[in-house]
Design an enzyme around this catalytic site. Structure first.
Site, PDB file in Angstrom:
ATOM      1  N   SER A  86       0.827  -1.193   0.000  1.00 17.79           N
ATOM      2  CA  SER A  86       0.000   0.000   0.000  1.00 17.79           C
ATOM      3  C   SER A  86       0.875   1.262   0.000  1.00 17.79           C
ATOM      4  CB  SER A  86      -0.954  -0.045   1.204  1.00 17.79           C
ATOM      5  OG  SER A  86      -1.988   0.879   1.081  1.00 17.79           O
ATOM      6  N   ASP A 208     -10.446  -4.569  -5.075  1.00 22.96           N
ATOM      7  CA  ASP A 208      -9.772  -3.873  -3.974  1.00 22.96           C
ATOM      8  C   ASP A 208     -10.463  -2.532  -3.753  1.00 22.96           C
ATOM      9  OD1 ASP A 208      -8.093  -2.508  -2.225  1.00 22.96           O
ATOM     10  OD2 ASP A 208      -6.256  -3.130  -3.224  1.00 22.96           O
ATOM     11  N   HIS A 236      -7.597  -5.653   0.238  1.00 23.99           N
ATOM     12  CA  HIS A 236      -6.417  -4.807   0.033  1.00 23.99           C
ATOM     13  C   HIS A 236      -5.130  -5.453   0.546  1.00 23.99           C
ATOM     14  CE1 HIS A 236      -4.441  -1.023  -0.781  1.00 23.99           C
ATOM     15  NE2 HIS A 236      -4.112  -0.829   0.488  1.00 23.99           N
TER      16      HIS A 236
END
Length: 263
Positions: A86, A208, A236
Site C-alpha cells: 500500500s 480492492d 487490500h
C-alpha cells in the site's frame, strides 16, 4: 526490526497504514532460504521507537523514505529489493528517488500513487470521501479501526484475517496514526512514479476497495520496467489473504536476482 534468512540479495518488507511487520508472516518465510529478509515497523506502528518520531520529518512520506534508506544501510546486503504494501510502495519509490541505484527492484503490493479522483485519473475516492474518512478517524480512531479493518481486509470466508488487521490497527499509536492517515490519503506521487526505471512488480487485486484495478493499470503504464500481476482476491491485503499467489508472482519476478547470485 528483524533480519532473517540467507542470500546475497535482500528483501526489505515495509507494511502499510495501520499494519506492522507481523502482517508479513504469511509471506516472508517463503523467501528466507534464498534471500536475506528484513522486517521493520514504520514509526508509530508495532514495536517502533516512538521517541524517534518527528512530526515535521514524518509529516510527509519523504520522512518515511529516509527511514527506509537508513534501514537499508543498516541491515541490507547485496542488491536490495523493497517489498512495500500500500502506502509503503510509494515510500519505496521516494527512497529510490532520494538515492538512485540503491534499490535494485520494487515489489509493490496493492499500491496507489494517489487515492483521490481528478481529471484524467481515477484513484477510487472523491476528495469529499477522503476528508470524511479522515474526520471520522480523527473523532474515534479505535471505533473507525474496528469498523474499517474487516472491510479493508476483505477476504470473505477468512474472518480471522479481519480480526488480525483490527488488532494491528489498535496497536498503532493513535495520534501518530491520525497524522499518518493524512500523509497517506492526501499524498499524490504520480509524478514520482513517472519514468522510474527500476524494475517493478505490481501485485494488483481483482477487487480492492482501496486501490481499484485501474490504479494498478495506471502505474503499469507509467513505470517503464514494470510487470503487472493480477491476483484473484477480494481486499487490500493479498499478502495475507492470498499469500501463495503473491509468492508465485514474486518468484517469477525475482528469478534474475536469485540466479545472479547462485542462491
Amino acid at each position: 526490526m528483524r533480519v532473517l534468512g540467507q542470500g546475497r540479495a535482500t528483501l526489505v518488507f515495509s507494511h502499510g497504514f495501520g499494519c506492522d511487520q507481523t502482517m508479513w508472516h504469511y509471506l516472508f518465510p517463503h523467501f528466507t532460504s534464498r534471500f536475506r529478509v528484513v522486517l521493520y515497523d514504520l514509526l508509530g506502528a508495532g514495536r517502533s521507537a516512538l521517541a524517534a518520531y518527528d512530526s515535521n520529518r514524518h509529516g510527509a512520506l519523504s520522512g518515511y523514505a529516509q527511514d527506509l534508506l537508513e534501514v537499508i544501510d543498516h541491515c541490507a546486503a547485496g542488491p536490495v529489493i523493497t517489498v512495500g504494501h500500500s502506502v509503503s510502495a510509494m515510500v519505496g519509490v521516494l527512497a529510490d528517488r532520494l538515492a538512485p541505484g540503491r534499490i535494485a527492484a520494487h515489489v509493490m503490493v496493492s499500491p496507489s500513487p494517489c487515492y483521490i479522483d481528478c481529471e484524467g485519473y481515477a484513484g477510487g475516492f472523491t476528495q469529499a470521501d477522503i476528508h470524511s474518512l479522515l474526520d471520522t478517524l480523527d473523532g474515534n480512531y479505535l471505533g473507525w479501526s474496528s469498523a474499517m479493518a474487516p472491510t479493508i481486509m476483505g477476504a470473505p470466508g477468512q474472518p480471522q484475517l479481519g480480526e488480525e488487521l483490527t488488532n494491528s490497527f489498535c496497536r498503532t499509536e493513535p495520534e501518530i496514526a491520525k497524522q499518518f492517515a493524512r500523509v497517506t490519503f492526501l499524498s499524490d506521487n504520480r509524478e514520482d512514479i513517472k519514468g522510474l526505471p527500476t524494475p517493478t512488480l505490481i501485485l494488483q487485486c481483482s477487487d480492492d476497495l482501496i486501490a481499484p484495478q485501474q490504479v494498478g493499470e495506471y502505474m503499469h503504464a507509467h513505470l517503464p520496467n514494470s510487470v503487472l500481476e493480477l491476483i484473484t482476491n477480494i481486499g487490500h491485503c493479498p499478502h495475507m489473504s492470498a499469500p501463495q499467489a503473491c509468492a508465485a508472482a514474486m518468484d517469477r519476478f525475482l528469478l534474475p536476482w536469485q540466479g545472479e547470485h547462485g542462491d
